[in-house]
Design an enzyme around this catalytic site. Structure first.
Site, mmCIF file in Angstrom:
data_model
loop_
_atom_site.group_PDB
_atom_site.id
_atom_site.type_symbol
_atom_site.label_atom_id
_atom_site.label_comp_id
_atom_site.label_asym_id
_atom_site.label_seq_id
_atom_site.Cartn_x
_atom_site.Cartn_y
_atom_site.Cartn_z
ATOM 1 N N LEU A 197 34.996 28.041 37.389
ATOM 2 C CA LEU A 197 34.472 29.066 38.024
ATOM 3 C C LEU A 197 34.130 30.262 36.898
ATOM 4 O O LEU A 197 34.461 31.442 37.144
ATOM 5 C CB LEU A 197 35.743 29.406 38.960
ATOM 6 C CG LEU A 197 36.002 28.578 39.875
ATOM 7 C CD1 LEU A 197 37.341 28.998 40.725
ATOM 8 C CD2 LEU A 197 34.840 28.305 40.900
ATOM 9 N N LYS B 269 15.503 19.946 32.987
ATOM 10 C CA LYS B 269 16.030 20.950 32.562
ATOM 11 C C LYS B 269 16.161 21.052 30.864
ATOM 12 O O LYS B 269 16.168 22.330 30.268
ATOM 13 C CB LYS B 269 17.513 21.208 33.068
ATOM 14 C CG LYS B 269 18.429 22.526 32.702
ATOM 15 C CD LYS B 269 17.927 23.794 33.204
ATOM 16 C CE LYS B 269 18.665 25.018 33.263
ATOM 17 N NZ LYS B 269 19.472 25.101 31.946
ATOM 18 N N GLU C 194 12.131 27.418 26.851
ATOM 19 C CA GLU C 194 12.711 28.904 26.795
ATOM 20 C C GLU C 194 13.006 29.252 25.625
ATOM 21 O O GLU C 194 12.481 30.688 25.172
ATOM 22 C CB GLU C 194 13.901 28.899 27.521
ATOM 23 C CG GLU C 194 14.821 30.038 27.930
ATOM 24 C CD GLU C 194 16.050 29.914 28.575
ATOM 25 O OE1 GLU C 194 17.257 30.028 27.825
ATOM 26 O OE2 GLU C 194 16.052 29.403 29.672
#
Length: 342
Positions: free
Chosen positions: A14, A193, A200
């Site tokens: 989280l 990815k 990127e």
């Protein structure tokens, strides 16, 4: 608008991305069970409507069958977490690795879980801290049936059509215009990815290098050293510009060929800190750039931009300092060149 096919999904991990994925899913009507080793992170999401787990055992017990457990963890802790999680699962359950794991690890893990009839999906997630509202681009790998079953989840997380103009002349159907794509079998999602992140690296470096050239366009105003160790500036008169780099980043956002979200974020960074004093210039790499270069070598595909961008990140962390010392030492030895100290 809430999804017409609400599902339950569990999220392990989280941090910024994992928490916001849970929030986006709950906004659209899905039910979420959340677990993290940080109990405070779990409590925060419990207050927002998620069901919290106090341990992996408790987490699994609160999931409906067939269970779906999404791991949003650093690549280095995925294996250890799987070793604890998988014995708690049953045939028909699904594990999704939404972090930046190496695609070869996905292939190995999917093969390992197949005899137990536990489905393994790899999902590359791009969107950063802005994904909660913008949505996340998803690159998915795994068995077709398992991926299709979870389509409502992926559809919720993805951006949807939004305000992006449709691609001219595109006639194909599919989910790509919605911002998510089943790229192929196990590992394919993280492979795409991985390359995405390599691209990127190259785009970020090009923007940074270009703005740095503009920043130093006033070098002709500086007093030039005249000694054997310094390359003379040939035409100082040609470098007399004091150009506001932050304003250049802003104008590049407007109608420019290179306008992009990365340029948007760069302009925002200059707006917040015009001299970038909050940044030391130490640029990390989390593995995807290295793996992209490895794949390029294996495939025999030239990738000089991505490779140079990766090495630039190494250099930013001082990893080339020893190389520089050796170069300086050799110049001293063969030519008596004295190193300039600044």
């Amino acid at each position: 608008m809430a999804t017409d096919r609400p599902m339950q999904i569990g999220m392990v991990g989280l941090g910024r991305m994992g928490s916001n994925l849970v929030r986006r899913l709950m906004r659209d009507g899905h039910r979420c069970v959340a677990y993290d080793v940080n109990a405070d992170a779990v409590k925060t999401l419990e207050h927002e409507g998620a069901t919290g787990g106090t341990s992996l055992e408790d987490f699994v017990a609160k999931l409906d069958k067939p269970r779906t457990a999404w791991l949003m963890l650093p690549a280095g802790v995925v294996e250890a977490t799987l070793n604890q999680l998988v014995p708690l699962l049953e045939p028909g359950d699904t594990v999704i690795d939404g972090g930046n794991s190496y695609y070869r690890d996905d292939i190995t893990r999917a093969r390992r879980l197949a005899p137990e009839n536990i489905h393994y999906i790899d999902c590359g997630v791009s969107g950063g801290i802005w994904g909660l509202d913008r949505g996340y681009c998803l690159m998915i790998g795994g068995e077709t049936e398992a991926v299709q079953r979870l389509d409502p989840v992926f559809k919720t997380i993805a951006p949807g059509l939004g305000t992006v103009e449709p691609t001219p002349h595109r006639t194909r159907g599919g989910t790509a215009p919605q911002g998510y794509l089943h790229c192929g079998p196990s590992g394919a999602g993280h492979f795409v990815k991985m390359v995405h992140n390599g691209v990127e690296y190259g785009m970020m470096s090009a923007i940074a290098e270009g703005l740095s050239i503009i920043k130093h366009a006033d070098v002709g105003k500086e007093k030039q050293d005249t000694d054997a160790e310094t390359t003379p500036l040939r035409d100082p008169w040609a470098y007399q510009y004091d150009i506001d780099v932050g304003e250049v980043a802003e104008v590049w956002r407007r109608g420019s060929v290179i306008s992009s979200w990365l340029v948007d974020l760069t302009a925002e960074a200059f707006a917040r800190t015009p001299d970038l004093h909050l940044f030391a210039g130490r640029v990390s790499d989390s593995g995807e750039g290295r793996w992209t270069v490895d794949a390029a070598v294996d495939e025999g595909v030239p990738a000089p931009v991505i490779t140079a961008a990766l090495y630039e990140r190494f250099e930013s962390r001082g990893l080339g300092e020893f190389t520089g010392k050796i170069l300086s030492a050799m110049r001293s030895e063969f030519g008596g060149h004295h190193e300039r100290m600044q």
